[in-house]
Write a protein that holds these residues in place. Structure first.
Motif, PDB file in Angstrom:
ATOM      1  N   LEU A   1      18.359   8.255  27.755  1.00 19.74           N
ATOM      2  CA  LEU A   1      18.642   9.557  27.114  1.00 19.74           C
ATOM      3  C   LEU A   1      19.267  10.432  28.068  1.00 19.74           C
ATOM      4  N   ILE A   2      18.851  10.567  29.204  1.00 18.74           N
ATOM      5  CA  ILE A   2      19.197  11.561  30.121  1.00 18.74           C
ATOM      6  C   ILE A   2      20.672  11.438  30.727  1.00 18.74           C
ATOM      7  N   ASN A   3      20.812   9.820  30.686  1.00 16.79           N
ATOM      8  CA  ASN A   3      22.098   9.580  31.167  1.00 16.79           C
ATOM      9  C   ASN A   3      23.465   9.720  30.079  1.00 16.79           C
ATOM     10  N   GLN A   4      22.796   9.473  28.861  1.00 18.74           N
ATOM     11  CA  GLN A   4      23.609   9.694  27.420  1.00 18.74           C
ATOM     12  C   GLN A   4      24.071  11.086  27.404  1.00 18.74           C
ATOM     13  N   THR A   5      22.944  12.160  27.782  1.00 21.00           N
ATOM     14  CA  THR A   5      23.012  13.284  27.661  1.00 21.00           C
ATOM     15  C   THR A   5      24.022  13.916  28.677  1.00 21.00           C
ATOM     16  N   TYR A   6      24.073  13.598  29.940  1.00 19.22           N
ATOM     17  CA  TYR A   6      24.797  14.315  30.953  1.00 19.22           C
ATOM     18  C   TYR A   6      25.782  13.465  31.434  1.00 19.22           C
ATOM     19  N   ARG A   7      26.083  12.166  31.003  1.00 18.62           N
ATOM     20  CA  ARG A   7      27.048  11.349  31.632  1.00 18.62           C
ATOM     21  C   ARG A   7      27.975  10.575  30.255  1.00 18.62           C
ATOM     22  N   GLY A   8      27.478  11.031  29.197  1.00 12.00           N
ATOM     23  CA  GLY A   8      28.190  10.365  28.015  1.00 12.00           C
ATOM     24  C   GLY A   8      29.335  11.097  27.692  1.00 12.00           C
ATOM     25  N   GLU A   9      29.867  10.841  26.739  1.00 12.16           N
ATOM     26  CA  GLU A   9      31.428  11.212  26.469  1.00 12.16           C
ATOM     27  C   GLU A   9      31.355  12.589  25.443  1.00 12.16           C
ATOM     28  N   ILE A  10      30.055  12.609  24.524  1.00 14.69           N
ATOM     29  CA  ILE A  10      30.216  13.702  23.515  1.00 14.69           C
ATOM     30  C   ILE A  10      28.968  14.369  24.127  1.00 14.69           C
ATOM     31  N   GLY A  11      28.995  15.778  23.397  1.00 16.76           N
ATOM     32  CA  GLY A  11      27.986  16.721  23.467  1.00 16.76           C
ATOM     33  C   GLY A  11      28.374  17.783  24.627  1.00 16.76           C
ATOM     34  N   TRP A  12      27.990  19.152  24.333  1.00 20.71           N
ATOM     35  CA  TRP A  12      28.195  20.001  25.302  1.00 20.71           C
ATOM     36  C   TRP A  12      27.423  19.993  26.554  1.00 20.71           C
ATOM     37  N   THR A  13      26.447  19.233  26.733  1.00 25.67           N
ATOM     38  CA  THR A  13      25.915  19.107  28.101  1.00 25.67           C
ATOM     39  C   THR A  13      26.314  18.061  29.069  1.00 25.67           C
ATOM     40  N   THR A  14      27.614  17.299  28.491  1.00 31.53           N
ATOM     41  CA  THR A  14      28.259  16.335  29.351  1.00 31.53           C
ATOM     42  C   THR A  14      28.700  16.585  30.452  1.00 31.53           C
ATOM     43  N   GLU A  15      28.444  16.086  31.544  1.00 27.94           N
ATOM     44  CA  GLU A  15      28.948  16.472  33.044  1.00 27.94           C
ATOM     45  C   GLU A  15      30.007  15.268  33.288  1.00 27.94           C
TER      46      GLU A  15
END
Length: 170
Positions: free
Chosen positions: A22-36
């Motif tokens: 979940l953390i990797n999807q949230t911060y390194r995924g392609e969607i969402g405003w929290t992606t880095e």
């Protein structure tokens, strides 16, 4: 959002891989405003780091499920007279619906009532101004402490990445 459909619980070791995912999807995924993903590549964390954090005697990982889907996680660790907040993630499909605010408030209440702390700290990638603004709207302030980006958090795609420290006092 109706949070009565959520199941919030203390995480166990058997959930470490799902939390890492979940953390990797949230911060390194392609969607969402929290992606880095535009500024950092590689995983943000792994199962071993999550399990190690879970072993901290004065810490707690919380997870929230909606039906059988892991939708959020947050970590609270007592360090001296303050609580460190980290590993905070909301599934990209549920971002901007109040889940993050709900989870942060829950973690802060836990730290205040159970850990008996009134000071909270965290760090954020300095270049993530919108994420810093999210925390500022919830009472956190920049401390002025800025450090070089720690490479265990991923491989920078942008030069001169740094992290800012934030704190909140109740």
């Amino acid at each position: 959002m109706d949070f009565s459909t959520f199941r919030l619980e203390k995480a166990g070791y058997h959930q470490a891989q799902a939390i890492s995912d979940l953390i990797n999807q949230t911060y390194r995924g392609e969607i969402g405003w929290t992606t880095e993903a535009a500024i950092i590549q590689g995983d943000r964390t792994d199962r071993l780091e999550i399990e190690t954090a879970m072993r901290h005697s004065d810490a707690c990982f919380f997870v929230a499920y909606q039906a059988f889907m892991l939708v959020s996680c947050i970590y609270v660790a007592k360090e001296k007279e303050q609580a460190y907040i980290g590993f905070f993630s909301v599934h990209p499909s549920l971002q901007q619906q109040g889940v993050g605010k709900y989870m942060l408030e829950y973690a802060e209440a836990f730290a205040y009532n159970i850990m008996q702390v009134r000071n909270f700290s965290m760090f954020v990638v300095s270049q993530r101004r919108e994420l810093i603004a999210f925390y500022q709207r919830r009472g956190y302030r920049l401390t002025g402490q800025v450090k070089a980006f720690p490479f265990h958090l991923g491989i920078p795609k942008a030069s001169n990445l740094t992290i800012d420290y934030l704190e909140k006092v109740l």
